[in-house]
Design an enzyme around this catalytic site. Structure first.
Site, PDB file in Angstrom:
ATOM      1  N   CYS A  23      75.804  51.982  -2.967  1.00 45.63           N
ATOM      2  CA  CYS A  23      75.028  50.961  -3.685  1.00 45.63           C
ATOM      3  C   CYS A  23      75.596  50.832  -5.096  1.00 45.63           C
ATOM      4  O   CYS A  23      76.455  51.623  -5.505  1.00 45.63           O
ATOM      5  CB  CYS A  23      73.570  51.410  -3.768  1.00 45.63           C
ATOM      6  SG  CYS A  23      73.444  52.972  -4.684  1.00 45.63           S
ATOM      7  N   HIS A  52      74.370  62.404  -4.264  1.00 45.60           N
ATOM      8  CA  HIS A  52      74.224  63.444  -3.247  1.00 45.60           C
ATOM      9  C   HIS A  52      75.244  63.261  -2.134  1.00 45.60           C
ATOM     10  O   HIS A  52      74.921  62.791  -1.051  1.00 45.60           O
ATOM     11  CB  HIS A  52      72.788  63.441  -2.696  1.00 45.60           C
ATOM     12  CG  HIS A  52      71.810  64.030  -3.654  1.00 45.60           C
ATOM     13  ND1 HIS A  52      70.465  63.732  -3.662  1.00 45.60           N
ATOM     14  CD2 HIS A  52      71.976  64.940  -4.645  1.00 45.60           C
ATOM     15  CE1 HIS A  52      69.869  64.421  -4.610  1.00 45.60           C
ATOM     16  NE2 HIS A  52      70.767  65.146  -5.228  1.00 45.60           N
ATOM     17  N   HIS A  87      70.376  60.144 -10.470  1.00 38.35           N
ATOM     18  CA  HIS A  87      68.962  60.316 -10.102  1.00 38.35           C
ATOM     19  C   HIS A  87      68.024  60.271 -11.306  1.00 38.35           C
ATOM     20  O   HIS A  87      66.823  60.136 -11.140  1.00 38.35           O
ATOM     21  CB  HIS A  87      68.778  61.657  -9.385  1.00 38.35           C
ATOM     22  CG  HIS A  87      69.825  61.891  -8.346  1.00 38.35           C
ATOM     23  ND1 HIS A  87      70.972  62.613  -8.594  1.00 38.35           N
ATOM     24  CD2 HIS A  87      69.921  61.449  -7.080  1.00 38.35           C
ATOM     25  CE1 HIS A  87      71.726  62.628  -7.513  1.00 38.35           C
ATOM     26  NE2 HIS A  87      71.120  61.920  -6.575  1.00 38.35           N
ATOM     27  N   GLU A 139      65.021  62.840  -8.622  1.00 35.81           N
ATOM     28  CA  GLU A 139      64.486  61.599  -9.203  1.00 35.81           C
ATOM     29  C   GLU A 139      63.008  61.752  -9.549  1.00 35.81           C
ATOM     30  O   GLU A 139      62.545  61.272 -10.594  1.00 35.81           O
ATOM     31  CB  GLU A 139      64.682  60.418  -8.229  1.00 35.81           C
ATOM     32  CG  GLU A 139      64.206  59.116  -8.840  1.00 35.81           C
ATOM     33  CD  GLU A 139      64.253  57.940  -7.870  1.00 35.81           C
ATOM     34  OE1 GLU A 139      65.205  57.850  -7.070  1.00 35.81           O
ATOM     35  OE2 GLU A 139      63.327  57.117  -7.917  1.00 35.81           O
ATOM     36  N   THR A 178      62.619  55.496  -5.774  1.00 32.50           N
ATOM     37  CA  THR A 178      63.358  54.288  -5.369  1.00 32.50           C
ATOM     38  C   THR A 178      63.880  54.341  -3.937  1.00 32.50           C
ATOM     39  O   THR A 178      64.290  53.321  -3.386  1.00 32.50           O
ATOM     40  CB  THR A 178      64.580  54.083  -6.282  1.00 32.50           C
ATOM     41  OG1 THR A 178      65.386  55.267  -6.230  1.00 32.50           O
ATOM     42  CG2 THR A 178      64.175  53.812  -7.719  1.00 32.50           C
ATOM     43  N   CYS A 208      64.305  50.433  -4.170  1.00 31.84           N
ATOM     44  CA  CYS A 208      65.381  49.559  -4.653  1.00 31.84           C
ATOM     45  C   CYS A 208      65.955  48.671  -3.538  1.00 31.84           C
ATOM     46  O   CYS A 208      65.722  48.912  -2.350  1.00 31.84           O
ATOM     47  CB  CYS A 208      66.480  50.400  -5.293  1.00 31.84           C
ATOM     48  SG  CYS A 208      67.506  51.237  -4.082  1.00 31.84           S
ATOM     49  N   SER A 236      70.174  63.851   0.614  1.00 32.86           N
ATOM     50  CA  SER A 236      70.123  62.442   0.195  1.00 32.86           C
ATOM     51  C   SER A 236      68.869  61.800   0.777  1.00 32.86           C
ATOM     52  O   SER A 236      68.752  61.622   1.993  1.00 32.86           O
ATOM     53  CB  SER A 236      71.380  61.715   0.696  1.00 32.86           C
ATOM     54  OG  SER A 236      71.159  60.324   0.705  1.00 32.86           O
ATOM     55  N   SER A 237      67.937  61.473  -0.110  1.00 30.87           N
ATOM     56  CA  SER A 237      66.647  60.936   0.338  1.00 30.87           C
ATOM     57  C   SER A 237      66.831  59.649   1.136  1.00 30.87           C
ATOM     58  O   SER A 237      66.280  59.484   2.227  1.00 30.87           O
ATOM     59  CB  SER A 237      65.756  60.680  -0.885  1.00 30.87           C
ATOM     60  OG  SER A 237      64.611  59.966  -0.524  1.00 30.87           O
ATOM     61  N   SER A 281      74.857  56.981  -0.859  1.00 32.44           N
ATOM     62  CA  SER A 281      75.817  57.838  -1.561  1.00 32.44           C
ATOM     63  C   SER A 281      76.993  58.249  -0.668  1.00 32.44           C
ATOM     64  O   SER A 281      77.788  59.101  -1.061  1.00 32.44           O
ATOM     65  CB  SER A 281      75.097  59.079  -2.112  1.00 32.44           C
ATOM     66  OG  SER A 281      74.218  59.611  -1.152  1.00 32.44           O
TER      67      SER A 281
HETATM   68  S1  SF4 Z   1      68.009  53.482  -7.114  1.00 38.73           S
HETATM   69 FE1  SF4 Z   1      69.412  54.933  -6.082  1.00 38.73          FE
HETATM   70  S2  SF4 Z   1      69.824  54.005  -4.080  1.00 38.73           S
HETATM   71 FE2  SF4 Z   1      68.937  52.401  -5.378  1.00 38.73          FE
HETATM   72  S3  SF4 Z   1      70.654  51.309  -6.328  1.00 38.73           S
HETATM   73 FE3  SF4 Z   1      70.069  52.949  -7.728  1.00 38.73          FE
HETATM   74  S4  SF4 Z   1      71.341  54.711  -7.184  1.00 38.73           S
HETATM   75 FE4  SF4 Z   1      71.405  53.275  -5.468  1.00 38.73          FE
END
Ligand code: SF4
Length: 326
Positions: A23, A52, A87, A139, A178, A208, A236-237, A281
């Site tokens: 992302c 992660h 995070h 996070e 997120t 997100c 990694s969630s 990730s």
């Molecule tokens: S909140 Fe986490 S998963 Fe979402 S865009 Fe940001 S880094 Fe990526």
């Protein structure tokens, strides 16, 4: 891939989820470490895994990044950059870095920073903040650490939402991690809203865009396949939520793997179709590695299932932009 031996191999229809993998927040965080290494030379210290993913972390280590869990592990008096992971961190961390005179660079994803700001604004307005998320995730630690101890109440499950006793039921606001499951979170929010109708919600969804889009793609593909592979790390969630989403959609065999070497081939023996996705990730090279491993055993017919278009881009942290260089 080894098509020359395809006559002997069973056919496998592969549905590749799109979007999948990196992302914008992950790209930014990795770029930040690489750019810091270019600008300042090694070592560059990174607090916690920048994202992660072991492959990513090992690659950055090889270039001179040094990963630590806490700032006290970094040599006193260093002038090297100290980068905070995507995070996010509790307020106490940059304060500690300033006391130690560290050159701190914050690679927190801007979408996590948005949640931090929301929590802070609610607190300033005297609201009790409910954070929906998973205890112990960095996070969540970072978001809770934006406010004084006890100001944020963590709700992890629907059951906890039913039992939650706020200090002032008429003065509540909620935010979320997120990278949660969209469906689980909707259920928790519905329970809280029913119990506390005046509870203030985020202006825009806290889960997100990347989490949402990857889950939607998995939900589209999972009912059509015999098995699903999500490439990602166990810590990694968002990757874990993708695997769960596939299972929830009725996919009989949904697994999370980091590398091809982790695949339990006995469990995949008789499948005719496979869904493939990757957490935010996980780099695409690992998806290719997994596909190559399947191609050695099956004749693949690969289709991509597009469910969303992404063009989100986040600029590097201020100290690392070219206009900040000397
Ligand atoms: S909140 Fe986490 S998963 Fe979402 S865009 Fe940001 S880094 Fe990526």
């Amino acid at each position: 891939m080894t098509p020359e031996t395809s006559a002997r191999k069973p056919e496998l229809r592969v549905l590749l989820c799109a979007p999948r993998g990196f992302c914008a927040g992950v790209v930014r965080a990795i770029d930040a470490v690489e750019r810091a290494l270019e600008m300042y030379g090694p070592p560059v210290y990174v607090r916690h895994e920048i994202v992660h993913n072991k492959y990513v972390v090992e690659g950055l280590k090889a270039k001179g990044a040094v990963f630590v869990e806490e700032l006290h592990e970094i040599p006193a008096g260093t002038t090297s950059p100290v980068i905070f992971s995507a995070h996010g961190v509790a307020r106490a961390v940059p304060e500690d870095a300033a006391r130690r005179n560290f050159f701190a660079i914050d690679a927190t994803c801007p979408l996590v920073t948005k949640v931090h700001r929301e929590a802070t604004v609610h607190h300033k307005r005297g609201r009790e903040v409910v954070l929906i998320g998973h205890a112990g995730h960095p996070e969540v630690i970072g978001t809770m650490g934006q406010l004084p101890e006890g100001a944020v109440s963590l709700v992890e499950t629907a059951e906890q939402a039913r039992l939650f006793q706020p200090r002032d039921p008429g003065n509540l606001a909620f935010t979320t991690q997120t990278t949660l499951s969209i469906d689980d979170t909707a259920e928790i929010v519905a329970i809280l809203r029913e119990r506390f109708p005046s509870m203030v919600a985020p202006h825009k969804e806290d889960i997100c865009y990347a989490t949402t889009n990857r889950q939607e793609a998995v939900k589209r593909v999972a009912p059509e396949v015999d098995a699903m592979i999500v490439v990602g790390a166990p810590n990694s969630s968002n990757s874990q939520r993708l695997r769960e989403a596939a299972e929830r959609e009725g996919c009989r065999h949904a697994v999370l793997v980091q590398r091809a070497s982790e695949i339990d081939w006995n469990a995949f023996g008789a499948i005719a179709s496979l869904g493939v996705s990757a957490g935010a990730s996980a780099p695409e090279i690992l998806v290719e590695e997994i596909l190559d491993a399947f191609a050695a055993r099956y004749t693949l017919k690969v289709e991509t299932v597009h469910t969303a278009h992404e063009d989100v881009f986040f600029p590097l942290p201020r100290q690392l932009r070219s206009d900040a260089a000397e």
